[in-house]
Enzyme design. Sequence first.
Site, short mmCIF file in Angstrom:
data_model
loop_
_atom_site.label_atom_id
_atom_site.label_comp_id
_atom_site.label_asym_id
_atom_site.label_seq_id
_atom_site.Cartn_x
_atom_site.Cartn_y
_atom_site.Cartn_z
N SER A 73 41.61 47.26 38.01
CA SER A 73 41.01 47.64 36.73
C SER A 73 39.95 46.67 36.22
CB SER A 73 42.09 47.80 35.66
OG SER A 73 42.83 48.98 35.88
N LYS A 76 36.44 47.97 36.04
CA LYS A 76 35.98 48.83 34.96
C LYS A 76 34.88 48.17 34.13
CE LYS A 76 40.58 50.92 34.54
NZ LYS A 76 41.82 50.98 33.74
N TYR A 198 35.89 56.08 41.97
CA TYR A 198 36.75 55.27 41.10
C TYR A 198 37.83 54.55 41.92
CZ TYR A 198 40.33 54.13 37.66
OH TYR A 198 41.27 53.47 36.91
N TYR A 250 44.37 46.11 27.37
CA TYR A 250 45.20 47.29 27.11
C TYR A 250 45.88 47.18 25.74
CZ TYR A 250 44.48 47.90 32.13
OH TYR A 250 43.93 48.03 33.37
N VAL A 268 46.02 45.42 37.57
CA VAL A 268 47.39 45.43 38.10
C VAL A 268 47.49 44.67 39.42
CG1 VAL A 268 48.08 47.55 36.93
CG2 VAL A 268 47.05 47.68 39.21
#
Length: 320
Positions: A73, A76, A198, A250, A268
Amino acid sequence: MATQGDLETVLLPLLEVIKDLHSQYQSLKEGTVANYIPELAKVNPDLFSICIVTVDGQIYEIGDLEHLFTIQSISKVFAYGLALEDHGRDYVLTRVGVEPTGDAFNAIILDEQSNRPLNPMVNAGAIATTSLIKGAGATERLNRMLDMFKRYIGHDVFVDISVFTSERSTGHRNRAMAHLMLNFGMIDQNIEESLDLYFQQCAVMVNCRDLAVMAATLANKGINPITQEQAVKKTYIKDILSVMYTCGMYNFAGEWAYKVGIPAKSGVCGGILAVVPQKMGIAVFSPPLDRRGNSVRGVKVCEELSQRLGLHLFECSEKG
């Protein structure tokens, strides 16, 4: 703004500080490695590294620095920057919001008023962001993505095919998000191509030093401090860092902003990338995660670094 003398004062103890933190938290056994992607469950939980790269290219590092892992992630952040360059902030805002969320990173939720995903740092928003990457077909879009990572890191990168395949075969929740966004016109019809891109961006291989150079590039107004190449247009740095600050961790983002106080993004994989604007980039890699999906050791190290070095953005502004 800190002067060069202030910066030198901060940097002087850096190596000793990160050595101390590595020793302090090496024995910490809290957290569990991610297992919802089968390939990620195979990682050694004892891997642990810390790296800091300054805006003038100095590198301070310790631990398992050469170990490669998938960026997950953290990608991103950089895909968002590429989408901004491809379309501009006004258009990107019509597809992806910038509001923090108290929900999990993989929640199947859109904004009730606009039908947009809430921000580019959660999965739904990241899928929408990646769908905006320009290119004549899947190969060109992937090559543009890999070239973008190369500018940030300073060397070629590659996709771990086993992780990509694992994510692709188990990514049904992400497909559900994509179909929901298709229903509301937030992404186009070519769902599988965008999802593949992605999954591929998440499976790009990096090490802790690579992450720190990427963070330092953001800290250095988009210029890679090692290669001096412009990785992203300077005008979009504030957009990237603002979203990282409010949404990058998050549903821990508020507490992170309160305790650590610098833009950051976790993954992660066990990585955390943090940016001290105009000073340095910080990276920590340690696979065991807390219940929110953030590296347990990584959070501890960044909290201590912020306290010891006075890195919190508002603390710095008081001193300046």
